[in-house]
Design a protein around this motif. Structure first.
Motif: not given
Length: 237
Positions: A154-164, A202-206
């Motif tokens: 599992q990857i911890a994503l913020t709501p914005t990162e998940f929507r992207i 960039n945060r999502l890529r990381a």
């Protein structure tokens, strides 16, 4: 009456013991794997702990409103087909049930043949619905649980990162422009700067990319971004 090609789980929510057993036995005789819940509380717990393609709910439960159970179950079972078992006089409740997420209803008293026909039709409809699970290479997202995994972790994503990530995966191998991302995240009349998207990307890529394998998110100069795995060709969204 056709039997399902594989055993399909059915949750039967019925607090009348004789009727509940009759429904469960009748469905089981035609190849369905039935679980009987005798109360609203038991039904909610079962729906949270397991996945049921078909759910039958009696609207006239003693311990709670059948509509309350319906709404609770629908929140955690987006793709299930929910059928309501209703007395003839429950006209307003049937309408509210459909508005609350039920797919169909069966009026009491009913025959086993009628119920089986309704269940089979609902099962066909549910299989034609878009999947809430999207995969691209080692990456997968569950749109219902709002959960992302890579290689099973599992990857911890913020709501914005998940929507992207959702928009990129829905358009895999296609270019998604910065403008499209801004409008998807905020609103169709977005007039702000698009540089903020680069920060989120960039945060999502990381979080989702592995340094030892090929990148998943690719920058398309002058356009936007594309999510693809291996040597898939890029198309314009």
């Amino acid at each position: 009456m056709n039997r399902p090609l594989e055993s399909v789980k059915v949750l039967v929510v019925e607090d009348e013991p004789i009727l509940g057993r009759a429904i469960s036995t009748g469905l089981a005789d035609h190849g369905y794997d039935c679980i009987l819940a005798n109360s609203a509380k038991e039904a909610a717990a079962l729906a949270q702990s397991d996945s049921f393609p078909i759910i039958l709910i009696d609207l006239a439960l003693d311990d709670d409103s059948g509509l309350g159970v319906l709404r609770c179950i629908r929140e955690s079972n987006e793709n299930a087909s929910i059928l309501l078992l209703t007395p003839l006089e429950f006209r307003a409740e049937r309408v509210m049930g459909i508005e609350s997420g039920a797919d169909d209803f069966v009026i009491k008293p009913f025959t086993m043949r009628e119920l089986l026909a309704r269940v089979e039709v609902s099962l066909v409809r549910s299989k034609s619905r878009p999947s809430s699970y999207i995969e691209v290479g080692p990456l997968a997202i569950d749109l219902t649980a709002r959960r992302a995994v890579r290689d099973g972790k599992q990857i911890a994503l913020t709501p914005t990162e998940f929507r992207i990530l959702e928009l990129l995966m829905r358009n895999q191998s296609k270019v998604v422009t910065r403008r499209m991302l801004c409008e998807f995240l905020w609103n169709p009349e977005w007039e702000g700067v698009t540089n903020v998207i680069e920060v989120h990307i960039n945060r999502l890529r990381a979080k989702i990319e592995d340094q030892t394998t090929a990148n998943l998110i690719h920058t398309v100069r002058g356009s936007g971004y594309c999510l693809r795995w291996a040597a898939a060709e890029v198309e314009v969204a």
